[in-house]
Design an enzyme around this catalytic site. Sequence first.
Site, PDB file in Angstrom:
ATOM      1  N   GLU A  97      25.978 -35.657   7.053  1.00  0.00           N
ATOM      2  CA  GLU A  97      26.711 -35.647   8.316  1.00  0.00           C
ATOM      3  C   GLU A  97      27.530 -34.375   8.467  1.00  0.00           C
ATOM      4  O   GLU A  97      28.187 -33.918   7.527  1.00  0.00           O
ATOM      5  CB  GLU A  97      27.641 -36.864   8.390  1.00  0.00           C
ATOM      6  CG  GLU A  97      28.423 -36.948   9.697  1.00  0.00           C
ATOM      7  CD  GLU A  97      29.136 -38.267   9.844  1.00  0.00           C
ATOM      8  OE1 GLU A  97      28.440 -39.308   9.826  1.00  0.00           O
ATOM      9  OE2 GLU A  97      30.378 -38.278   9.956  1.00  0.00           O
TER      10      GLU A  97
ATOM     11  N   THR B 202      28.742 -35.524  14.446  1.00  0.00           N
ATOM     12  CA  THR B 202      29.787 -36.376  14.995  1.00  0.00           C
ATOM     13  C   THR B 202      30.098 -36.015  16.448  1.00  0.00           C
ATOM     14  O   THR B 202      29.680 -34.982  16.973  1.00  0.00           O
ATOM     15  CB  THR B 202      31.073 -36.295  14.158  1.00  0.00           C
ATOM     16  OG1 THR B 202      31.561 -34.947  14.194  1.00  0.00           O
ATOM     17  CG2 THR B 202      30.810 -36.694  12.717  1.00  0.00           C
ATOM     18  N   TYR B 203      30.874 -36.906  17.059  1.00  0.00           N
ATOM     19  CA  TYR B 203      31.209 -36.823  18.488  1.00  0.00           C
ATOM     20  C   TYR B 203      32.713 -36.931  18.591  1.00  0.00           C
ATOM     21  O   TYR B 203      33.306 -37.918  18.130  1.00  0.00           O
ATOM     22  CB  TYR B 203      30.524 -37.997  19.180  1.00  0.00           C
ATOM     23  CG  TYR B 203      30.513 -38.024  20.688  1.00  0.00           C
ATOM     24  CD1 TYR B 203      29.695 -37.158  21.398  1.00  0.00           C
ATOM     25  CD2 TYR B 203      31.277 -38.943  21.390  1.00  0.00           C
ATOM     26  CE1 TYR B 203      29.635 -37.220  22.785  1.00  0.00           C
ATOM     27  CE2 TYR B 203      31.225 -39.018  22.771  1.00  0.00           C
ATOM     28  CZ  TYR B 203      30.402 -38.153  23.468  1.00  0.00           C
ATOM     29  OH  TYR B 203      30.339 -38.214  24.832  1.00  0.00           O
TER      30      TYR B 203
ATOM     31  N   ARG C  49      31.595 -47.616  18.624  1.00  0.00           N
ATOM     32  CA  ARG C  49      32.567 -47.954  19.660  1.00  0.00           C
ATOM     33  C   ARG C  49      33.457 -46.761  19.944  1.00  0.00           C
ATOM     34  O   ARG C  49      33.741 -46.432  21.088  1.00  0.00           O
ATOM     35  CB  ARG C  49      33.429 -49.148  19.218  1.00  0.00           C
ATOM     36  CG  ARG C  49      34.343 -49.661  20.319  1.00  0.00           C
ATOM     37  CD  ARG C  49      35.497 -50.467  19.768  1.00  0.00           C
ATOM     38  NE  ARG C  49      36.474 -49.616  19.058  1.00  0.00           N
ATOM     39  CZ  ARG C  49      37.595 -50.076  18.520  1.00  0.00           C
ATOM     40  NH1 ARG C  49      37.855 -51.369  18.562  1.00  0.00           N
ATOM     41  NH2 ARG C  49      38.417 -49.242  17.911  1.00  0.00           N
TER      42      ARG C  49
ATOM     43  N   ALA D 174      31.570 -52.181  26.547  1.00  0.00           N
ATOM     44  CA  ALA D 174      32.723 -52.871  25.961  1.00  0.00           C
ATOM     45  C   ALA D 174      32.864 -52.606  24.475  1.00  0.00           C
ATOM     46  O   ALA D 174      33.977 -52.564  23.952  1.00  0.00           O
ATOM     47  CB  ALA D 174      32.615 -54.379  26.213  1.00  0.00           C
TER      48      ALA D 174
ATOM     49  N   TYR E 102      31.882 -51.512   7.482  1.00  0.00           N
ATOM     50  CA  TYR E 102      33.163 -51.269   6.812  1.00  0.00           C
ATOM     51  C   TYR E 102      33.287 -52.165   5.572  1.00  0.00           C
ATOM     52  O   TYR E 102      33.625 -53.339   5.683  1.00  0.00           O
ATOM     53  CB  TYR E 102      34.326 -51.535   7.787  1.00  0.00           C
ATOM     54  CG  TYR E 102      34.325 -50.564   8.938  1.00  0.00           C
ATOM     55  CD1 TYR E 102      35.068 -49.398   8.874  1.00  0.00           C
ATOM     56  CD2 TYR E 102      33.522 -50.779  10.052  1.00  0.00           C
ATOM     57  CE1 TYR E 102      35.039 -48.463   9.910  1.00  0.00           C
ATOM     58  CE2 TYR E 102      33.475 -49.858  11.088  1.00  0.00           C
ATOM     59  CZ  TYR E 102      34.237 -48.705  11.009  1.00  0.00           C
ATOM     60  OH  TYR E 102      34.194 -47.787  12.023  1.00  0.00           O
TER      61      TYR E 102
ATOM     62  N   HIS F 257      37.075 -53.230   9.034  1.00  0.00           N
ATOM     63  CA  HIS F 257      37.637 -52.322  10.036  1.00  0.00           C
ATOM     64  C   HIS F 257      39.101 -52.694  10.264  1.00  0.00           C
ATOM     65  O   HIS F 257      39.449 -53.888  10.321  1.00  0.00           O
ATOM     66  CB  HIS F 257      36.859 -52.442  11.347  1.00  0.00           C
ATOM     67  CG  HIS F 257      37.210 -51.394  12.351  1.00  0.00           C
ATOM     68  ND1 HIS F 257      38.372 -51.428  13.080  1.00  0.00           N
ATOM     69  CD2 HIS F 257      36.551 -50.275  12.746  1.00  0.00           C
ATOM     70  CE1 HIS F 257      38.425 -50.385  13.891  1.00  0.00           C
ATOM     71  NE2 HIS F 257      37.327 -49.667  13.708  1.00  0.00           N
TER      72      HIS F 257
ATOM     73  N   LYS G  62      25.698 -56.058  16.440  1.00  0.00           N
ATOM     74  CA  LYS G  62      25.094 -54.730  16.633  1.00  0.00           C
ATOM     75  C   LYS G  62      23.636 -54.721  16.173  1.00  0.00           C
ATOM     76  O   LYS G  62      22.767 -54.129  16.828  1.00  0.00           O
ATOM     77  CB  LYS G  62      25.911 -53.672  15.887  1.00  0.00           C
ATOM     78  CG  LYS G  62      27.292 -53.444  16.482  1.00  0.00           C
ATOM     79  CD  LYS G  62      28.043 -52.299  15.831  1.00  0.00           C
ATOM     80  CE  LYS G  62      28.645 -52.659  14.506  1.00  0.00           C
ATOM     81  NZ  LYS G  62      29.552 -51.598  13.990  1.00  0.00           N
TER      82      LYS G  62
ATOM     83  N   GLN H 269      31.507 -46.860   6.208  1.00  0.00           N
ATOM     84  CA  GLN H 269      32.655 -45.987   6.028  1.00  0.00           C
ATOM     85  C   GLN H 269      32.729 -45.610   4.545  1.00  0.00           C
ATOM     86  O   GLN H 269      32.203 -46.331   3.682  1.00  0.00           O
ATOM     87  CB  GLN H 269      33.920 -46.725   6.458  1.00  0.00           C
ATOM     88  CG  GLN H 269      35.214 -45.945   6.366  1.00  0.00           C
ATOM     89  CD  GLN H 269      35.154 -44.687   7.201  1.00  0.00           C
ATOM     90  OE1 GLN H 269      34.782 -43.642   6.676  1.00  0.00           O
ATOM     91  NE2 GLN H 269      35.501 -44.774   8.466  1.00  0.00           N
TER      92      GLN H 269
END
Length: 310
Positions: free
Chosen positions: A36, A67-68, A126, A145, A167, A171, A187, A198
């Site tokens: 990444e 990434t964003y 999200r 959402a 996670y 999370h 998801k 993570q």
Amino acid sequence: MSPDTGPIGSPLSSAGSPPAAEFPARAPQRLSVSFEFSPPRTDAAEKTLWETVTRLTPLRPSFFSVTYGAGGSTRQRTHDTVARLKSETGIDAAAHLTCVAATQGEIDDIARAYWDAGIRHIVALRGDPPGGMGGAYTPHPGGYANAAALVAGLKKIGNFQISVAGYPEKHPASADEKADLDNLKAKVDAGADRCITQFFFEAEDFLRFRDRAAAAGVNVPIVPGIMPVSNFAAVNRIAGLCGSKVPPWFANMFEGLDDDLETRRMIAATVAGDLCRRLQSEGVGQFHFYTLNRADLTFAICHLLGVRPK
């Protein structure tokens, strides 16, 4: 997005002292790895990134991901970096995409632009609220959402390969572990193909998460996210934001080395390599590395695992 492990491949006891047994030496073997990156913000950062890409590409990762930024702040840079990665390396490149600060129509347009550019892999997230992971999340008016809704929306646009986050230590915004796993399953049920976790430092945290996810009906690969770090202060700050715990033995490894970067790097590679070998001994065959746009530690760990240029 794990073991009580110390350096040199030895699990630590609860008291923090290594037992006599160590992991046996391994013959080189082919694992699946992915890397990444973050889109560069300056000319100097761009030069560093592409030097990193040049060093890691011969390891033939299954994909790169980019990434964003928060609220889509790196939208164009993410797109440009993903497109260049795929065109110049020939390796699959995945674009991160979040629900934050955009309507469904705006996000759909971004996804279509990726599809038209030949990008078929999206990391659907999200996204964090403007104040960071500790703040309350409110969906954008007219937006998706949550990540499950985003996954479902992406699948309507095209048959994207979709990775989502998991996670091992829950999370920070989830009420409990069950709610966290329910969200992951939603998801996957919406069409996700892979869960990337993570980062974590205790192998048992990942292994418990993997087992709980399987018991909850999550039937896609759970890929451990590995962050090899040589700056303890930085990782301590990042871990605090994303809910990952930093065990006392990890802090002890870097004690007294604030001005000794070379030793910190050697320790970072050893600790992360030890974590990967421990997971490998438990049947893990895929690793996703958060490179922080640097090649040295990730390359060293891959070498330890037998992932080497042909």
